[in-house]
Design a protein around this motif. Structure first.
Motif, mmCIF file in Angstrom:
data_model
loop_
_atom_site.group_PDB
_atom_site.id
_atom_site.type_symbol
_atom_site.label_atom_id
_atom_site.label_comp_id
_atom_site.label_asym_id
_atom_site.label_seq_id
_atom_site.Cartn_x
_atom_site.Cartn_y
_atom_site.Cartn_z
ATOM 1 N N ALA A 128 -0.027 69.444 92.122
ATOM 2 C CA ALA A 128 -1.110 70.096 92.694
ATOM 3 C C ALA A 128 -2.478 70.193 91.587
ATOM 4 C CB ALA A 128 -1.074 71.515 92.900
ATOM 5 N N SER A 129 -2.030 70.206 89.922
ATOM 6 C CA SER A 129 -2.709 69.953 88.612
ATOM 7 C C SER A 129 -2.389 69.222 88.075
ATOM 8 C CB SER A 129 -2.333 71.485 88.426
ATOM 9 O OG SER A 129 -0.749 71.603 87.937
ATOM 10 N N LEU B 265 4.917 64.167 102.038
ATOM 11 C CA LEU B 265 4.582 64.940 101.829
ATOM 12 C C LEU B 265 3.381 65.385 100.248
ATOM 13 C CD1 LEU B 265 5.616 67.349 104.494
ATOM 14 C CD2 LEU B 265 4.230 65.920 105.122
ATOM 15 N N HIS B 266 2.146 65.550 100.250
ATOM 16 C CA HIS B 266 1.641 65.909 99.340
ATOM 17 C C HIS B 266 1.710 67.321 99.045
ATOM 18 C CE1 HIS B 266 -0.984 66.299 95.818
ATOM 19 N NE2 HIS B 266 -1.100 64.788 95.465
ATOM 20 N N PRO B 267 1.750 67.731 97.957
ATOM 21 C CA PRO B 267 2.221 69.639 98.081
ATOM 22 C C PRO B 267 0.660 70.018 98.158
ATOM 23 C CG PRO B 267 1.828 69.023 95.782
ATOM 24 C CD PRO B 267 2.234 67.211 96.497
ATOM 25 N N VAL B 268 -0.570 69.364 98.292
ATOM 26 C CA VAL B 268 -1.910 70.064 98.068
ATOM 27 C C VAL B 268 -2.329 69.912 99.795
ATOM 28 C CG1 VAL B 268 -4.252 69.840 97.640
ATOM 29 C CG2 VAL B 268 -2.888 69.271 96.120
ATOM 30 N N GLU B 269 -1.658 69.255 100.668
ATOM 31 C CA GLU B 269 -1.780 69.057 102.258
ATOM 32 C C GLU B 269 -1.164 69.889 102.760
ATOM 33 O OE1 GLU B 269 -0.602 65.413 105.086
ATOM 34 O OE2 GLU B 269 1.246 65.406 102.897
ATOM 35 N N VAL B 270 0.194 70.451 101.826
ATOM 36 C CA VAL B 270 1.149 71.605 103.216
ATOM 37 C C VAL B 270 0.432 73.184 101.871
ATOM 38 C CG1 VAL B 270 3.532 72.745 102.052
ATOM 39 C CG2 VAL B 270 3.020 69.934 102.747
ATOM 40 N N ARG C 97 6.784 75.060 91.446
ATOM 41 C CA ARG C 97 6.810 74.296 91.861
ATOM 42 C C ARG C 97 6.040 73.024 90.186
ATOM 43 N NH1 ARG C 97 5.081 68.365 93.438
ATOM 44 N NH2 ARG C 97 6.868 67.195 93.572
ATOM 45 N N GLU C 98 5.076 73.842 90.478
ATOM 46 C CA GLU C 98 3.887 73.414 89.139
ATOM 47 C C GLU C 98 4.305 74.276 88.431
ATOM 48 O OE1 GLU C 98 0.990 71.603 89.284
ATOM 49 O OE2 GLU C 98 2.253 71.475 91.276
ATOM 50 N N PHE C 99 4.900 75.076 88.190
ATOM 51 C CA PHE C 99 5.720 75.420 87.196
ATOM 52 C C PHE C 99 6.015 74.820 86.063
ATOM 53 C CE2 PHE C 99 7.504 79.210 85.169
ATOM 54 C CZ PHE C 99 6.713 79.227 83.054
ATOM 55 N N MET C 100 7.841 74.312 86.690
ATOM 56 C CA MET C 100 8.797 73.655 86.525
ATOM 57 C C MET C 100 8.664 71.955 85.903
ATOM 58 S SD MET C 100 11.080 75.567 87.627
ATOM 59 C CE MET C 100 10.283 76.427 86.566
ATOM 60 N N ARG C 101 7.746 71.910 86.600
ATOM 61 C CA ARG C 101 6.822 70.268 86.549
ATOM 62 C C ARG C 101 6.516 70.465 84.789
ATOM 63 N NH1 ARG C 101 1.356 67.357 87.355
ATOM 64 N NH2 ARG C 101 1.782 65.172 86.282
ATOM 65 N N HIS C 102 5.815 71.545 84.441
ATOM 66 C CA HIS C 102 4.482 71.451 83.001
ATOM 67 C C HIS C 102 5.923 71.744 82.066
ATOM 68 C CE1 HIS C 102 0.795 69.980 84.636
ATOM 69 N NE2 HIS C 102 0.651 71.585 85.345
ATOM 70 N N VAL C 103 6.612 73.144 82.287
ATOM 71 C CA VAL C 103 8.036 73.455 81.228
ATOM 72 C C VAL C 103 8.632 72.587 81.238
ATOM 73 C CG1 VAL C 103 9.836 74.596 81.412
ATOM 74 C CG2 VAL C 103 8.069 75.866 82.457
ATOM 75 N N TYR C 104 9.238 71.189 82.351
ATOM 76 C CA TYR C 104 9.806 70.607 81.422
ATOM 77 C C TYR C 104 9.326 69.232 80.831
ATOM 78 C CZ TYR C 104 12.595 66.246 82.947
ATOM 79 O OH TYR C 104 13.496 64.752 82.770
#
Length: 525
Positions: A141-142, A291-296, A325-332
């Motif tokens: 999403a970001s 599925l795209h997170p934005v569409e969900v 989910r976005e936080f996990m991606r960026h923290v990682y």
């Protein structure tokens, strides 16, 4: 075109010699290079098998990944694409085969979120005599740049720290999701306090999905069983995981129609007879690109705007996807590679055998591990407050627990398990967790019905049949006192430790823990 809604991506196009390469976690035609390719274009997919032999992955996880790739291949071919689908022992072999036949092409692919993958793929492609261009991953999403600019993150900072709530509020403001002007809808940013109830016996969860597996999935499941040493149930009679875009869309529609309204107040609850409760069960579909997170998110907000849905349910679901989910991606991204090896509490114990065989009389662990064995899934509180909680109290080395989660869950990938397990679950690094998320039996009893059928007594700390969580909890605080006592969020707990020290109860607790460890060594806990 489906893209992130926070941040701008660089524009690009494909040249005549460019071939979109679709990874097995990017199964969409609406994002990335394939979304920019001309009708009838060549597309590369490589089904590499060597990773599946590295650890005992759940049978359903491998079935899901390979079946979804094969279904996507067939969908592309039916739509007129020239799909070059290479099955190989390794990506190195796959690249060699591709560039032997197509020496004058360049691959174009979205970056995988897994650390180091771009560098490794470049090396393999160069060794095969080929060329590759990596572009931004559009399945979030970001964007990376938007987050980094917001966080003012210094790429040279070896010990960055981030706060989920701050990022979540920023994303809400940027997207307008559940916003009323500059303020959150309903007046609160977070309704977590309303999502911690346990249902009484009159509440019935919506029926769990149980689609009949298609022929492709059945054939793939049999091949996986014959080809690899797997863990978990090998039957796909009750295989609830979508392997096609259409199945994933149907799962999203069913969640919104049947489950979303029930999701709210009981989302943290655990019941022995209900593996799904009212959870969305969409994480594997999102992580595969079906599925795209934005569409969900958009579908959830559309339903909220048009139906009488409780805000705490809608916000809780949005927070998991747009927030966590976005936080996990960026923290990682920012904490790797140190995060994968982090172990700030110096935990060295091995993962108990019962995580693999389920042979324990602790009902909460037995039930949860049984669910993971059956389907490669349990919901977030079972993961955090049963599985990770016990491992942290036991003193399991974080990387070992991370490997177990990565192998056993259908929705697990290194980029998502590593911050969830090592940091959130085991307080291994310090990049965002402000305290260990550990508890005694009291929390598990409050949020589940496990304790009523357990051999162990939830109210006892020491003595025969006392719940292991209780003694282990106080032993954990005792042995980690040097690292944790100064934490302002732990002050109350250490006042209780002091009381137990003064009454000499800690001596009995240590004896109980020693007994538990001896029992575990004999497979009797």
């Amino acid at each position: 075109m489906q893209q992130p809604i926070v941040g701008d991506l660089p524009e690009y196009s494909l040249g005549e010699s460019d071939v979109p390469w679709v990874l097995g976690t990017q199964l969409t035609t609406r994002s990335g290079p394939i979304a920019r390719a001309a009708e009838g274009s060549r597309v590369l997919m490589i089904e590499a098998h060597d990773f599946a032999a590295r650890k005992p992955y759940h049978h359903h996880k491998l079935t899901l990944v390979f079946a979804a790739m094969r279904q996507f291949r067939d969908r592309l071919r039916a739509a007129g694409y020239e799909v070059i689908y290479i099955t190989a022992d390794s990506f190195a072999d796959g690249f060699a085969a591709f560039f032997d036949d197509h020496p004058d092409t360049r691959l174009v692919a979205m970056r995988s979120p897994s650390y180091g993958s771009e560098r490794r793929f470049r090396e393999l492609i160069e060794a095969a005599g080929g060329d590759v261009r990596f572009v931004d991953n559009e399945l979030f999403a970001s964007t990376r740049q938007a987050f980094d600019e917001w966080a003012n993150a210094d790429p040279d900072d070896e010990t960055p720290t981030f706060k989920h709530e701050s990022m979540y509020r920023w994303l809400r403001r940027e997207t307008g999701v559940l916003m009323d002007g500059d303020e959150p809808v309903g007046g609160e940013w977070n309704y977590d306090d309303e999502n911690r109830e346990f249902p009484d016996e009159t509440w019935a969860a919506p029926p769990a999905p149980s689609p009949e597996p298609d022929e492709q999935t059945v054939e793939t499941a049999a091949w996986v069983e014959d080809s690899f040493e797997t863990w978990g149930d090998t039957s796909v009679d009750d295989f609830p995981w979508p392997v096609t875009r259409e199945q994933a869309q149907d799962a999203l529609d069913r969640f919104i129609d049947e489950r979303l309204g029930e999701f709210g107040e009981y989302q943290d609850a655990m019941r022995a007879d209900d593996w799904a409760m009212a959870h969305s069960l969409l994480s594997s579909s999102i992580n595969l690109g079906l599925l795209h997170p934005v569409e969900v998110i958009e579908a959830i907000i559309d339903a909220y705007d048009s139906r009488d849905l409780p805000l705490n349910a809608v916000e809780g679901c949005v927070r998991q996807i747009l927030g966590w989910r976005e936080f996990m991606r960026h923290v990682y991204r920012h904490a790797m590679p140190a995060l994968a090896e982090a172990n700030q509490l110096d935990a060295t114990a091995s993962l108990p055998d019962f995580y693999w065989d389920g042979d324990t009389e602790m009902e909460c662990l037995s039930q949860t591990i049984s669910e993971v064995y059956d389907r490669g899934y349990s919901h977030h509180i079972q993961r955090l407050m049963v599985l990770a909680n016990f491992a942290t109290l036991w003193g399991v080395e974080p990387g070992e627990l991370n490997d177990w989660f990565h192998a056993t869950y259908v929705d697990a990938y290194h980029w998502v398990t590593t911050p969830n397990v090592i940091e959130m679950g085991q307080y291994g690094h310090g990049v965002f967790a402000t305290k260990p998320y550990v508890s005694s039996a009291n929390y598990i009893d409050k949020m589940s019905d496990y304790c009523s059928d357990c051999r162990y007594y939830k109210t006892k700390t020491t003595g025969e049949n006392a719940c292991p969580f209780n003694a282990l909890y106080w032993d954990f605080l005792d042995r980690n006192e040097e690292q944790l006592r100064s934490n302002h969020r732990m002050g109350l707990m250490y006042s209780h430790v002091d009381d137990k020290q003064e009454s000499d109860e800690l001596s009995s607790i240590r004896d109980r823990v020693a007994t538990l460890r001896a029992k575990a060594a004999d497979g009797d806990i």
